[in-house]
Design a protein around this motif. Structure first.
Motif: not given
Length: 295
Positions: A120-124
């Motif tokens: 669940f990669p963090l993008h913002f």
């Protein structure tokens, strides 16, 4: 007839009370006092004491559950989806992010970057920039630059104080935050009503939104909780702004209107951040998030 030399007194002398009789009277009086005293000082019976103890325990347990357990029961429920960052991740969302302020302390951005490689990669990353008319977050400038340097889509928010002039707050935010292309629209964080009536509160919020939109050329994002939104900002005019909803410990958003971001917990455990942090999802794809940014 008695003689004159040995008269008998007309008044008879009282016979002395015998010591035995005195003891009987004293004993009777003592028993009477003890009986009266025992009525007032009689110890509470065991059954009554136990009943009161049970009532107190039950009342305390109900209060404790209502205020300290019930709001957080979602933490201990079985995850219907996947668990990451120490919490159940809401199902059906691919774009994840965090929001931070000085409460998160010094952030290790190199470690934070590694969270792009999780399931669940963090993008913002949203960051607190200002509060009221003159209070700036002392970590904002460094965090805002580091977020861009490490490839995160970044955003900045202002914490609104109802009793401070709205235009003063807007101008303070504008002086503090220089948004570039690729940044998310500015955010107004509204959580308290202060001493304002509903209409007056709405008027001030709208003045801030208009002033900031005029400067940056993009509609600001409105952040507030589900309850606050429905109570104070249920006017259709506020539904035209992108909505970032705060709604913790539920497995789905209960809000029936359109929303863009969902802050679903405040107890995320993220590598690179020394304390708990808010976790968010975007209601769309990564490409749709990028289209939302300033051009």
């Amino acid at each position: 007839m008695p003689s004159r030399n040995n008269p008998v007194s007309v008044v008879q002398k009282r016979k002395p009370v015998s010591s035995t009789k005195k003891k009987r009277v004293s004993s009777k009086t003592s028993r009477t006092f003890r009986k009266v005293e025992s009525k007032h000082n009689r110890p509470m019976s065991n059954w009554l004491r136990n009943v009161l103890a049970v009532i107190i325990i039950v009342c305390f347990s109900i209060i404790f559950y209502y205020f300290f357990v019930r709001p957080y029961t979602y933490r201990w429920q079985t995850c219907h989806g996947r668990k990451e960052y120490g919490v159940c991740i809401p199902c059906g969302y691919d774009v994840h992010g965090i929001d931070i302020s000085h409460y998160q302390g010094k952030i290790d951005w190199s470690k934070l970057l590694q969270n792009k490689d999780t399931d669940f990669p963090l993008h913002f990353v949203f960051m607190k920039a200002t509060e009221g008319g003159d209070h700036g977050d002392d970590t904002f400038e460094a965090n805002f630059a580091d977020a861009r340097d490490h490839g995160f889509i970044r955003g900045a928010y202002h914490f609104y104080i109802p009793n401070t002039d709205a235009l003063k707050q807007a101008d303070f935010f504008i002086r503090t935050v220089k948004l570039d292309s690729g940044d998310l629209p500015p955010v107004l964080d509204v959580e308290v009503s202060g001493s304002k009536e509903k209409k007056e509160l709405q008027k001030g919020i709208k003045r801030w939104l208009d002033r900031v939109e005029s400067h940056y050329g993009v509609k600001p994002i409105l952040y507030t909780s589900y309850k606050f939104k429905t109570k104070y900002l249920n006017d259709s005019i506020f539904n035209t702004y992108p909505y970032w909803i705060a709604h913790y410990y539920v497995d789905s958003v209960k809000y029936q209107g359109k929303w863009d971001f969902w802050q679903h917990t405040d107890v995320g455990s993220v590598s690179g951040i020394p304390v708990n942090v808010d976790l968010n999802v975007f209601n769309g794809t990564l490409e749709e998030l990028k289209k939302m940014t300033i051009k």
